[in-house]
Design a protein around this motif. Structure first.
Motif, short mmCIF file in Angstrom:
data_model
loop_
_atom_site.label_atom_id
_atom_site.label_comp_id
_atom_site.label_asym_id
_atom_site.label_seq_id
_atom_site.Cartn_x
_atom_site.Cartn_y
_atom_site.Cartn_z
N LYS A 257 -27.07 -8.76 -10.06
CA LYS A 257 -27.59 -7.94 -8.76
C LYS A 257 -26.70 -6.95 -8.97
CE LYS A 257 -28.83 -12.14 -6.07
NZ LYS A 257 -28.55 -12.49 -5.00
N HIS A 258 -25.70 -6.67 -9.61
CA HIS A 258 -24.78 -5.50 -9.66
C HIS A 258 -24.42 -5.32 -8.27
CE1 HIS A 258 -27.63 -4.61 -13.08
NE2 HIS A 258 -26.39 -4.20 -13.61
N ALA A 259 -23.81 -6.29 -7.55
CA ALA A 259 -23.29 -6.34 -6.16
C ALA A 259 -21.87 -6.94 -6.06
CB ALA A 259 -24.33 -7.03 -5.25
N ILE A 260 -21.26 -6.46 -5.29
CA ILE A 260 -19.72 -7.06 -5.03
C ILE A 260 -20.24 -8.09 -3.93
CG2 ILE A 260 -17.62 -6.95 -3.73
CD1 ILE A 260 -17.55 -4.06 -4.81
N GLU A 261 -19.67 -9.37 -4.28
CA GLU A 261 -20.04 -10.85 -3.50
C GLU A 261 -18.68 -11.07 -2.62
OE1 GLU A 261 -23.02 -13.16 -5.82
OE2 GLU A 261 -21.02 -13.52 -6.38
N GLY A 262 -18.97 -11.09 -1.31
CA GLY A 262 -17.49 -11.52 -0.43
C GLY A 262 -16.66 -10.34 -0.24
N ASP A 263 -15.43 -10.75 0.55
CA ASP A 263 -14.63 -9.70 0.92
C ASP A 263 -13.64 -9.82 -0.24
OD1 ASP A 263 -15.58 -8.87 3.41
OD2 ASP A 263 -14.74 -10.72 4.33
N GLU A 264 -12.62 -8.75 -0.29
CA GLU A 264 -11.46 -8.69 -1.09
C GLU A 264 -10.62 -9.84 -0.82
OE1 GLU A 264 -9.27 -4.82 -2.41
OE2 GLU A 264 -8.07 -5.69 -0.65
N VAL A 265 -10.16 -10.54 -1.84
CA VAL A 265 -9.50 -11.87 -1.45
C VAL A 265 -7.74 -11.51 -1.78
CG1 VAL A 265 -9.05 -14.25 -2.21
CG2 VAL A 265 -11.48 -13.33 -1.73
N VAL A 266 -6.94 -11.75 -1.07
CA VAL A 266 -5.59 -11.72 -1.40
C VAL A 266 -5.10 -12.67 -2.07
CG1 VAL A 266 -3.30 -10.89 -0.51
CG2 VAL A 266 -5.53 -9.99 0.55
N LEU A 267 -4.36 -12.62 -3.11
CA LEU A 267 -3.89 -13.97 -3.73
C LEU A 267 -2.39 -14.02 -3.30
CD1 LEU A 267 -5.40 -13.38 -7.19
CD2 LEU A 267 -6.39 -14.72 -5.24
N GLY A 268 -1.75 -12.78 -3.06
CA GLY A 268 -0.26 -13.08 -2.82
C GLY A 268 0.36 -11.79 -3.05
N ARG A 269 1.64 -11.67 -2.72
CA ARG A 269 2.39 -10.43 -3.29
C ARG A 269 3.37 -10.78 -4.35
NH1 ARG A 269 1.77 -6.53 1.17
NH2 ARG A 269 2.92 -5.28 0.07
N SER A 270 3.55 -10.08 -5.50
CA SER A 270 4.79 -10.38 -6.41
C SER A 270 5.90 -10.34 -5.52
CB SER A 270 4.64 -9.02 -7.31
OG SER A 270 5.39 -7.92 -6.65
N LEU A 271 6.72 -11.10 -6.48
CA LEU A 271 8.32 -11.24 -6.07
C LEU A 271 9.31 -9.67 -6.37
CD1 LEU A 271 8.74 -14.88 -6.81
CD2 LEU A 271 7.95 -13.72 -4.60
N THR A 272 8.60 -8.87 -6.77
CA THR A 272 9.15 -7.56 -7.15
C THR A 272 9.86 -7.21 -5.70
OG1 THR A 272 7.77 -7.15 -9.04
CG2 THR A 272 9.12 -5.30 -8.27
N GLN A 273 10.78 -6.33 -5.93
CA GLN A 273 11.48 -5.99 -4.67
C GLN A 273 10.77 -4.67 -4.00
OE1 GLN A 273 15.83 -5.05 -5.23
NE2 GLN A 273 16.28 -7.10 -5.25
N ALA A 274 10.31 -3.72 -4.93
CA ALA A 274 9.45 -2.58 -4.59
C ALA A 274 8.14 -2.96 -4.11
CB ALA A 274 9.29 -1.71 -5.82
N CYS A 275 7.40 -2.33 -3.50
CA CYS A 275 5.95 -2.34 -3.19
C CYS A 275 5.29 -1.49 -4.06
CB CYS A 275 5.91 -2.13 -1.74
SG CYS A 275 6.12 -0.50 -1.14
N GLY A 276 3.93 -1.99 -4.16
CA GLY A 276 2.99 -1.07 -4.93
C GLY A 276 3.22 -0.62 -6.30
N ASP A 277 4.11 -1.85 -7.04
CA ASP A 277 4.80 -1.47 -8.29
C ASP A 277 3.48 -1.56 -9.50
OD1 ASP A 277 6.23 -1.83 -10.73
OD2 ASP A 277 7.62 -2.09 -9.63
N VAL A 278 3.37 -0.43 -10.47
CA VAL A 278 2.28 -0.50 -11.44
C VAL A 278 2.50 -1.61 -12.51
CG1 VAL A 278 1.68 1.81 -10.89
CG2 VAL A 278 3.48 1.14 -12.69
N HIS A 279 3.89 -1.91 -12.48
CA HIS A 279 4.45 -2.95 -13.40
C HIS A 279 3.81 -4.54 -13.26
CE1 HIS A 279 7.53 0.11 -13.79
NE2 HIS A 279 7.65 -0.41 -15.28
N ASP A 280 3.26 -4.87 -11.87
CA ASP A 280 3.00 -5.97 -11.53
C ASP A 280 1.64 -6.37 -11.68
OD1 ASP A 280 5.59 -5.80 -10.86
OD2 ASP A 280 5.16 -5.76 -8.54
N ILE A 281 1.06 -6.04 -12.82
CA ILE A 281 -0.47 -6.21 -13.23
C ILE A 281 -0.61 -7.73 -13.36
CG2 ILE A 281 -2.31 -5.77 -15.12
CD1 ILE A 281 -0.73 -3.13 -15.64
N PRO A 282 -1.76 -8.19 -12.47
CA PRO A 282 -1.84 -9.44 -12.60
C PRO A 282 -2.79 -9.87 -13.90
CG PRO A 282 -3.50 -8.60 -10.89
CD PRO A 282 -2.47 -7.47 -11.54
N ALA A 283 -2.76 -11.03 -14.44
CA ALA A 283 -3.75 -11.63 -15.41
C ALA A 283 -4.59 -12.59 -15.23
CB ALA A 283 -2.52 -11.98 -16.74
#
Length: 466
Positions: A257-283
């Motif tokens: 359908k080429h459509a997003i389903e449901g809302d954005e789901v927050v899985l958690g926050r990294s344990l890195t001290q900084a916020c919005g860190d580009v190193h914290d890429i999930p797999a």
């Protein structure tokens, strides 16, 4: 199969056969290979291999595309020339002919991916170029000729084969704006279809987020998308500084359908001290029970993992984020950059950089057999050294892990040391070159390059490497 000593000229290029006999690797003095210490040099060492349906391996090594069968190099194609032909023919909004300025290094995604029909796919990332957007290249004749499709972002990441994702058609591609000093928060999912001998965009790009900090993953390069049964799951890091750590989310897309389903789901926050860190890429990956697994990346912090509650779904609930290594690690051990692969028996393998008391930044493995705790190695730790530098101070490994059609694991790594003393810079021939971030007698040398490239192979789900 009989190999010919001469090859036909194809698209103006000569395919030169070259037989490589196994030999002992002359290791650079800068690091020691612990796992797979008996590794013999091979053309596979040039990069992270992708595999066709017939087992042929394809390796992008700077400007070349190496073609290998049975570990023997049978062709070395001029990838830049082939890419230029495709771009000039297929992308009309380039100002004149493409200037051939592109990222030939290992800071971005250079994977070669095959679908079940044997077509090959790879990415072209331009740099300071009159080609302003990344492109997906595809080939239906084993890499001898390519076609180009423009992507909306300046950079991109392609979905690699994993044990339980779908490979029937073209892979999904994420494109984004963070690259080369340009910062942007838009993240697009690009879908493609194959029909009548051609690969084309399957609808317009789908805007997944206006708040992404996903960037090129120079070390790690695990999947950020996972395709299964008509669904695409996208895991990424976001720009949210409401608290410490990087906010990790997942989206679900209906591919039909080429459509997003449901809302954005927050899985958690990294344990890195900084916020919005580009190193914290999930797999993102999936187990034999069809439930998604996401490992939350970190920057000098513990990794975490989460599991979906329902099969084939990212919107049916998730477990709480659980740190990896609350037991089985030395005090102060932390990680950066995640490579991830799932074996067909459900064994989860992580390859990551460790920061420990030695300050040597070794490359290490963590392994979790299906439905069992994280494996303890003979040392008693859950961390197994793969490669260990001979020096302290900064190291990265540019590691990438992938699987072939038989489920074998391939780990490509190349050592990147930096923050060097003046004596080290002299030995490297870098004295007097551009530096930054100098402190305590050490400097970051901008033109330092990687060395000691190796591709290790495991045929037993990561238990042993050679």
């Amino acid at each position: 199969m009989t190999r010919k000593s001469t090859f036909r000229r194809i698209t103006g290029l000569v395919l030169a056969p070259l037989l490589f006999l196994p030999c002992t690797v002359a290791r650079p003095s800068e690091y020691r290979l612990v796992a797979g210490s008996g590794h013999a040099s091979s053309p596979l060492d040039g990069g992270s291999p992708g595999f066709g349906t017939d087992g042929t391996a394809y390796v992008r090594d700077e400007k070349q595309l190496l073609v290998l069968r049975g570990g023997v190099r049978i062709a070395a194609l001029d990838f830049e020339e082939l890419a230029a032909i495709a771009v000039n023919r297929d992308i009309p909004d380039v100002d004149g002919e493409w200037d051939r300025r592109w990222d030939q290094g290992f800071m971005n995604d250079k994977a070669v991916v095959s679908d079940d029909s044997g077509r090959l796919y790879t990415l072209l990332i331009p740099r300071y170029s009159n080609l302003h957007n990344a492109a997906l290249l595809w080939s239906d004749n084993g890499g001898k000729d390519w076609h180009a499709l423009k992507l909306p972002g300046r950079n991109a990441a392609i979905e690699r084969p994993d044990a339980f994702n779908d490979h029937a058609g073209p892979p999904t591609v994420l494109s984004f704006e963070n690259y080369g000093g340009v910062v942007g928060k838009r993240l697009w999912l690009n879908l493609f279809k194959a029909a009548d001998g051609m690969v084309t965009a399957d609808g317009p790009p789908i805007l997944i987020s206006n708040n992404s900090v996903l960037a090129g993953n120079h070390s790690g390069a695990a999947n950020s998308t996972f395709t299964r049964r008509g669904k695409v799951f996208v895991a990424f890091n976001t720009d949210d500084c409401s608290s410490s750590g990087t906010r990790i989310v997942v989206r679900q897309v209906d591919r039909v359908k080429h459509a997003i389903e449901g809302d954005e789901v927050v899985l958690g926050r990294s344990l890195t001290q900084a916020c919005g860190d580009v190193h914290d890429i999930p797999a993102i990956t999936m187990g034999p029970d069809r439930r998604l697994i996401v490992v939350i990346g970190a920057h000098h912090a513990l990794l975490q993992w989460v599991r979906a509650a329902a099969p084939d779904s990212a919107i049916g609930g998730w477990s709480s984020a659980t740190p990896i290594g609350t037991k089985g690690l030395a005090k102060g051990d932390v990680f950066t950059y995640v490579s991830l692969a799932m074996s067909r028996d459900g064994t989860l393998n992580l390859i990551t950089r460790l920061t420990d008391a030695s300050a040597r930044y070794p490359l290490v493995q963590l392994r979790k057999p299906w439905k069992k705790p994280w494996q303890r190695w003979p040392s008693g730790s859950i961390v197994r050294p793969i490669a260990v530098p001979d020096r302290s101070h900064y190291s990265a490994w540019r590691q990438r892990m992938t699987v072939d059609g038989l489920g074998n694991l391939y780990l490509n790594l190349r050592y990147y040391p930096n923050m060097m003393s003046n004596d080290e810079a002299v030995r490297e021939g870098l004295a007097g070159t551009q530096t930054k971030d100098c402190a305590h007698g050490l400097c970051w040398y901008v033109t330092m390059r990687e060395r000691g490239a190796v591709t290790l192979v495991s045929t037993d789900g990561g238990l042993t490497w050679r």
